[in-house]
Scaffold this motif. Structure first.
Motif, PDB file in Angstrom:
ATOM      1  N   LYS A   1      32.915  38.029  50.153  1.00  0.00           N
ATOM      2  CA  LYS A   1      33.811  36.993  50.649  1.00  0.00           C
ATOM      3  C   LYS A   1      35.019  36.796  49.739  1.00  0.00           C
ATOM      4  CE  LYS A   1      30.343  34.187  53.033  1.00  0.00           C
ATOM      5  NZ  LYS A   1      29.661  32.868  53.025  1.00  0.00           N
ATOM      6  N   HIS A   2      34.876  37.128  48.460  1.00  0.00           N
ATOM      7  CA  HIS A   2      35.953  36.909  47.483  1.00  0.00           C
ATOM      8  C   HIS A   2      36.585  38.205  46.993  1.00  0.00           C
ATOM      9  CE1 HIS A   2      34.622  32.776  47.477  1.00  0.00           C
ATOM     10  NE2 HIS A   2      33.391  33.214  47.309  1.00  0.00           N
ATOM     11  N   HIS A   3      36.080  39.303  47.479  1.00  0.00           N
ATOM     12  CA  HIS A   3      36.569  40.617  47.036  1.00  0.00           C
ATOM     13  C   HIS A   3      37.987  40.874  47.539  1.00  0.00           C
ATOM     14  CE1 HIS A   3      36.751  44.882  46.265  1.00  0.00           C
ATOM     15  NE2 HIS A   3      37.000  45.096  47.540  1.00  0.00           N
ATOM     16  N   ARG A   4      38.817  41.453  46.679  1.00  0.00           N
ATOM     17  CA  ARG A   4      40.173  41.863  47.054  1.00  0.00           C
ATOM     18  C   ARG A   4      40.315  43.348  46.725  1.00  0.00           C
ATOM     19  NH1 ARG A   4      39.642  38.240  49.692  1.00  0.00           N
ATOM     20  NH2 ARG A   4      40.496  36.176  49.492  1.00  0.00           N
ATOM     21  N   PRO A   5      40.565  44.184  47.717  1.00  0.00           N
ATOM     22  CA  PRO A   5      40.691  45.623  47.461  1.00  0.00           C
ATOM     23  C   PRO A   5      41.995  45.947  46.741  1.00  0.00           C
ATOM     24  CG  PRO A   5      41.204  45.135  49.742  1.00  0.00           C
ATOM     25  CD  PRO A   5      40.726  43.845  49.129  1.00  0.00           C
ATOM     26  N   THR A   6      42.036  47.119  46.142  1.00  0.00           N
ATOM     27  CA  THR A   6      43.259  47.641  45.542  1.00  0.00           C
ATOM     28  C   THR A   6      43.904  48.573  46.555  1.00  0.00           C
ATOM     29  OG1 THR A   6      42.255  47.559  43.347  1.00  0.00           O
ATOM     30  CG2 THR A   6      44.215  48.931  43.597  1.00  0.00           C
TER      31      THR A   6
END
Length: 118
Positions: free
Chosen positions: A99-104
């Motif tokens: 839910k808090h993950h941000r991809p590169t």
């Protein structure tokens, strides 16, 4: 529960080489690997914008600053020099972490395959 999420993406680079007589993989400029948070040997999905082919392989670090994107082995049959591809990796993580993950995600210059200031 575990979910598979987008981890890294190199959006639209141009294939510079295709070498059929090789054991397999995709060679990518080491600068792009670092910027996209990809490891050498990491499994990636390659999507060919020109012909719709999709396949999985693993990364090999190419010379920094070279702009190299080379399909090796059988993958060389899926692209030709000049095709534009998107390179994607995924990570499995806990549902709450996801839910808090941000991809590169990086957007190199498609003509040179080098990083540009945004």
């Amino acid at each position: 529960m575990q979910v598979e999420m987008l981890k890294s993406k190199i959006h639209r680079v141009t294939v510079t080489q295709a070498v059929l007589d090789y054991i397999g993989s995709i060679t990518i400029d080491a600068d792009l690997l670092r910027a996209a948070n990809l490891l050498e040997g990491e499994r990636v999905s390659v999507v060919n914008v020109n012909n719709g082919e999709r396949f999985d392989t693993y990364t090999i670090a190419g010379e920094s600053g070279s702009g190299v994107v080379c399909l090796n082995g059988p993958a060389a049959r899926k692209c030709v020099v000049g095709d534009v591809v998107i390179i994607i990796s995924y990570a499995t993580m806990d549902f709450e972490e996801a839910k808090h993950h941000r991809p590169t995600v990086i957007f190199p210059d498609t003509k040179t395959n080098r990083l540009v200031e945004r």
